[in-house]
Write a protein that holds these residues in place. Sequence first.
Motif, PDB file in Angstrom:
ATOM      1  N   TYR A  22      37.331 -83.288  41.323  1.00 35.78           N
ATOM      2  CA  TYR A  22      35.908 -83.532  41.554  1.00 35.78           C
ATOM      3  C   TYR A  22      35.634 -83.212  43.016  1.00 35.78           C
ATOM      4  O   TYR A  22      35.905 -84.015  43.902  1.00 35.78           O
ATOM      5  CB  TYR A  22      35.574 -84.988  41.225  1.00 35.78           C
ATOM      6  N   TYR A  25      31.302 -81.299  46.982  1.00 35.13           N
ATOM      7  CA  TYR A  25      30.841 -81.161  48.362  1.00 35.13           C
ATOM      8  C   TYR A  25      31.593 -80.064  49.103  1.00 35.13           C
ATOM      9  O   TYR A  25      30.984 -79.200  49.720  1.00 35.13           O
ATOM     10  CB  TYR A  25      30.928 -82.506  49.097  1.00 35.13           C
ATOM     11  N   VAL A  47      39.351 -86.320  44.569  1.00 42.24           N
ATOM     12  CA  VAL A  47      38.083 -86.852  44.083  1.00 42.24           C
ATOM     13  C   VAL A  47      37.223 -87.131  45.300  1.00 42.24           C
ATOM     14  O   VAL A  47      37.528 -88.028  46.091  1.00 42.24           O
ATOM     15  CB  VAL A  47      38.287 -88.147  43.260  1.00 42.24           C
ATOM     16  N   GLU A  48      36.177 -86.323  45.470  1.00 43.13           N
ATOM     17  CA  GLU A  48      35.285 -86.497  46.621  1.00 43.13           C
ATOM     18  C   GLU A  48      34.215 -87.534  46.311  1.00 43.13           C
ATOM     19  O   GLU A  48      34.029 -87.943  45.159  1.00 43.13           O
ATOM     20  CB  GLU A  48      34.644 -85.158  46.992  1.00 43.13           C
ATOM     21  N   ASN A  49      33.497 -87.937  47.360  1.00 41.47           N
ATOM     22  CA  ASN A  49      32.455 -88.941  47.232  1.00 41.47           C
ATOM     23  C   ASN A  49      31.364 -88.609  48.234  1.00 41.47           C
ATOM     24  O   ASN A  49      31.658 -88.126  49.331  1.00 41.47           O
ATOM     25  CB  ASN A  49      33.069 -90.322  47.521  1.00 41.47           C
ATOM     26  N   TYR A  52      31.572 -89.671  52.387  1.00 39.69           N
ATOM     27  CA  TYR A  52      32.748 -88.836  52.590  1.00 39.69           C
ATOM     28  C   TYR A  52      34.085 -89.559  52.765  1.00 39.69           C
ATOM     29  O   TYR A  52      35.052 -89.194  52.111  1.00 39.69           O
ATOM     30  CB  TYR A  52      32.504 -87.859  53.750  1.00 39.69           C
ATOM     31  N   GLY A  55      36.567 -90.724  49.525  1.00 41.22           N
ATOM     32  CA  GLY A  55      37.200 -89.860  48.542  1.00 41.22           C
ATOM     33  C   GLY A  55      38.700 -90.104  48.534  1.00 41.22           C
ATOM     34  O   GLY A  55      39.236 -90.888  49.326  1.00 41.22           O
ATOM     35  N   SER A  56      39.385 -89.444  47.616  1.00 43.03           N
ATOM     36  CA  SER A  56      40.844 -89.598  47.578  1.00 43.03           C
ATOM     37  C   SER A  56      41.519 -88.252  47.390  1.00 43.03           C
ATOM     38  O   SER A  56      40.987 -87.350  46.749  1.00 43.03           O
ATOM     39  CB  SER A  56      41.267 -90.574  46.475  1.00 43.03           C
TER      40      SER A  56
END
Length: 136
Positions: A22, A25, A47-49, A52, A55-56
Amino acid sequence: MIDEETVAALFAAGSAVRENAYAPYSGFRVGAALVTSDGAIHAGCNVENAAYPVGSCAEAGALSAMAGSGARRLAAILVLGEGDALCTPCGACRQRIREFAAGDAVVLVAGPEGVRRRFTVDDLLPESFGPDNLGR
């Protein structure tokens, strides 16, 4: 030392999980797959968020899958990213890997075409601090 059959299995698992990353961004998808001493393979993707820093990394996902299975030691890990530059583990992931690996554990860095370079944990994190420093 890991054999070529294991390398191929890690590459296949890392490639497959990378497809599910994911990364809306950065657009930079990463897959990681590790093998434990008993031959079990665990994989994870980045896995982004939108926020910022939360994420992992793919390596963290693979390590979480390993720990969730009850395993505590990895023999090798493969990290697969795209682009011309090597997609080596970030500093935080180098320390995460060290928590569950001996200094001579293999770290494979790959691109979509295959393994680009082999390191050991000691190569990537020399003179590291780990569980043995705490008498564990």
